[in-house]
Enzyme design. Structure first.
Site, PDB file in Angstrom:
ATOM      1  N   HIS A 177       0.703  -1.126  -0.031  1.00 34.85           N
ATOM      2  CA  HIS A 177       0.078  -0.052  -0.168  1.00 34.85           C
ATOM      3  C   HIS A 177       0.706   1.183   0.014  1.00 34.85           C
ATOM      4  O   HIS A 177       0.631   2.128  -0.842  1.00 34.85           O
ATOM      5  CB  HIS A 177      -0.880   0.191   1.280  1.00 34.85           C
ATOM      6  CG  HIS A 177      -1.732   1.138   1.460  1.00 34.85           C
ATOM      7  ND1 HIS A 177      -3.058   1.309   1.162  1.00 34.85           N
ATOM      8  CD2 HIS A 177      -1.586   2.354   1.936  1.00 34.85           C
ATOM      9  CE1 HIS A 177      -3.608   2.326   1.223  1.00 34.85           C
ATOM     10  NE2 HIS A 177      -2.564   3.312   1.862  1.00 34.85           N
ATOM     11  N   GLU A 178       1.808   1.206   0.746  1.00 36.13           N
ATOM     12  CA  GLU A 178       2.649   2.606   1.037  1.00 36.13           C
ATOM     13  C   GLU A 178       3.692   2.676  -0.100  1.00 36.13           C
ATOM     14  O   GLU A 178       4.168   3.561  -0.583  1.00 36.13           O
ATOM     15  CB  GLU A 178       3.358   2.510   2.424  1.00 36.13           C
ATOM     16  CG  GLU A 178       2.535   2.345   3.621  1.00 36.13           C
ATOM     17  CD  GLU A 178       1.588   3.432   3.842  1.00 36.13           C
ATOM     18  OE1 GLU A 178       1.700   4.670   2.977  1.00 36.13           O
ATOM     19  OE2 GLU A 178       0.633   3.562   4.393  1.00 36.13           O
ATOM     20  N   HIS A 217       1.780   4.669  -2.749  1.00 35.21           N
ATOM     21  CA  HIS A 217       1.888   5.905  -2.229  1.00 35.21           C
ATOM     22  C   HIS A 217       3.292   6.458  -3.014  1.00 35.21           C
ATOM     23  O   HIS A 217       3.464   7.629  -3.595  1.00 35.21           O
ATOM     24  CB  HIS A 217       1.629   6.429  -0.875  1.00 35.21           C
ATOM     25  CG  HIS A 217       0.375   6.415  -0.665  1.00 35.21           C
ATOM     26  ND1 HIS A 217      -0.483   7.183  -1.057  1.00 35.21           N
ATOM     27  CD2 HIS A 217      -0.286   5.610   0.515  1.00 35.21           C
ATOM     28  CE1 HIS A 217      -1.737   6.897  -0.356  1.00 35.21           C
ATOM     29  NE2 HIS A 217      -1.655   6.262   0.440  1.00 35.21           N
ATOM     30  N   GLU A 242      -4.556   7.961  -2.970  1.00 37.72           N
ATOM     31  CA  GLU A 242      -5.011   6.793  -2.477  1.00 37.72           C
ATOM     32  C   GLU A 242      -5.273   6.047  -3.529  1.00 37.72           C
ATOM     33  O   GLU A 242      -5.231   4.503  -3.347  1.00 37.72           O
ATOM     34  CB  GLU A 242      -6.138   7.190  -1.431  1.00 37.72           C
ATOM     35  CG  GLU A 242      -6.710   6.013  -0.535  1.00 37.72           C
ATOM     36  CD  GLU A 242      -5.823   5.655   0.458  1.00 37.72           C
ATOM     37  OE1 GLU A 242      -5.820   4.405   0.827  1.00 37.72           O
ATOM     38  OE2 GLU A 242      -4.755   6.400   0.902  1.00 37.72           O
TER      39      GLU A 242
END
Length: 499
Positions: free
Chosen positions: A265-266, A269, A295
């Site tokens: 997930h990160e 980003h 997001e």
């Protein structure tokens, strides 16, 4: 001197000012990263003053008369599309900031910095009453902030625009209400299903073992270690610039997929941040396009890639090697996609029930800011909504309304962007496959460059050139819609749970 030369000089002076201002903000971001990752516990009093000072300097630069003069001079100038976008973005920030007194900005910064240890202690001791006065203080400051910007508008709408200035609150509410109305029956059907997904993990897995696995996953996904690093934090996050985009994760001894998922997930980003144009660093053209788009990138990599069956075909040997299990890809795919309505923690929630966690927070913070809900009522309302949406009730506030850091930071209006980002992720992934064809074979083979390049070309490289709705149309050919996400979720989880 010609008019064009004069305009050029003014624009150059304008962008010099903007770059200096941006660097002050980026320095404050590094201090925030340090506070959450490396700073000793006793450093808070000095760090609060440091961040408050940088916040004040940034605000002074944003409201400077010189910047106002530049914007006035450029108002009627003949600018190209990129210059006009830069002026548009800074004008919006400048006009909002000039309405807010500098001492209020500094007070908010210092108050939220001081609130961090208060929240941490209250959460650790399961004592909402200990945090309630601080939350009330932050709420009052943020209402005052919104009132300065526009006293005639809904204060929550004004605060929402801090994170998503170009998608209106009506669009956000309409999409969130549709998710609530259509996902709750799907979650209920899964809860009533006789199908139990596999879970090959038994026992505990030490941090070093998990760290090696997530580092290899970052390697395979293409994380640029020359411009990034991996650390741990209580609440995983990513921050940085196109030259330095860092990721954090956390490790749960009994759930190695938690760290893997949060790291991917990160990464999403960070790969967006690293894909921003380097030659526009310091200006809006080198900045990411607000939180819904940001997001969407993290959710795309975490869910549409990292929770897909082709990804587990690729990653299974590495998981088995690092964690000492012997699980086939189908088993690991099921383990990564289990739906558990009884999970109380947002950051540990599965892909589907996650949105009920977001909608609950959105509804509560909206009512708090509008004055329709008292701070003292938050624990009870939180627990009631958890029971209504997911059929489970927290036993403690630590696993209920004290679990998130966002309100501690004064980030009212942030939560909706998580679900809006997931909706956009499905739409963007569908657009990528419409252009490139199915990505299953690439993902199965561990070839992520084609997708990465498409995202960089169609999303990352634009920075803030386009407003959010225009960027979505540029990348996908459509306005933001929940159709793709709901079709994806219904199909995926219907298949997994034999619905």
């Amino acid at each position: 001197m010609s008019e064009n030369a004069t305009t050029g000089d003014t624009y150059e002076q304008f962008t010099d000012h903007v770059r200096r201002m941006t660097n002050v903000g980026n320095a404050a971001g590094l201090l925030n990263w340090d506070q959450q990752v490396m700073m000793p516990e006793g450093g808070t009093p000095a760090r609060s003053q440091q961040t408050a000072a940088l916040s004040a300097v940034h605000h002074e630069m944003l409201t400077d008369d010189a910047l106002s003069d530049y914007l006035d001079d450029l108002e009627a100038a003949e600018l190209d599309a990129e210059q006009a976008a830069t002026v548009r973005e800074i004008r919006r920030e400048h006009e909002r900031a000039t309405r807010v007194p500098g001492d209020l900005v500094e007070e908010i910064s210092e108050t939220t910095s001081n609130a961090l240890p208060v929240w941490e202690q209250a959460k650790g001791e399961d004592d909402f009453d200990a945090f309630a006065p601080t939350l009330e203080e932050i709420l009052n400051l943020k209402r005052e902030y919104a009132d300065h910007i526009d006293p005639d508008r809904d204060p929550y709408e004004v605060l929402f625009e801090e994170y998503e200035p170009y998608l209106d609150i009506d669009t956000a509410e309409r999409i969130l209400e549709r998710l609530r109305d259509e996902l709750v029956p799907l979650i209920d059907a899964i809860a009533e299903s006789d199908r139990t997904l596999a879970d090959p993990f038994d026992g505990t897995y030490d941090e070093d073992t998990q760290r090696a696995l997530v580092r290899e996953a970052l390697d395979e996904l293409g994380y640029d270690w020359d411009r990034g690093r991996l650390d741990t934090a209580p609440h995983p996050f990513s921050m940085g610039t196109q030259f330095d985009a860092r990721v954090t994760t956390r490790f749960a001894p009994e759930d190695p997929l938690d760290a893997l998922g949060s790291t991917i997930h990160e990464f999403g980003h960070a790969t967006y941040t690293l894909g921003l144009p380097q030659d526009h660093y310091g200006t809006p053209l080198g900045e990411s396009r607000d939180l819904t788009v940001h997001e969407s990138q993290s959710r795309l990599w975490e869910n549409h890639v990292g929770r897909s069956r082709p990804f587990w075909d690729f990653l299974a040997p590495r998981v088995n090697d690092h964690l000492g299990v012997d699980a086939d890809p189908a088993t690991l795919h099921e383990a990564a996609n289990q739906v558990d309505p009884a999970n109380l923690i947002r950051v540990e929630a599965d892909e589907l029930t996650y949105h009920m966690h977001i909608i609950l927070r959105f509804e509560i913070e909206r009512d708090l800011v509008r004055g329709d809900l008292d701070v003292a009522e938050v624990p009870a309302v939180w627990n009631d909504k958890m029971e209504e949406y997911l059929g489970v009730r927290p036993d403690t506030d630590a696993e209920g309304c004290l679990q998130d850091i966002h309100w501690t930071n004064g980030a009212f209006g942030y939560f909706p962007t998580y679900s809006l980002g997931s909706v956009l992720a499905a739409q963007v992934f569908a657009a990528a496959e419409a252009d490139l064809g199915s990505l299953d074979e690439d993902i199965h083979a561990g070839e992520f460059g084609t997708l990465h390049d498409w995202l960089t070309e169609n999303v990352h490289s634009h920075g803030c050139r386009y407003e959010t709705d225009a960027l979505i149309r540029e990348a996908t050919g459509e306005d933001l819609t929940a159709d793709y996400f709901l079709d994806y979720a219904t199909g995926k989880f219907g298949d997994l749970y034999d619905l």
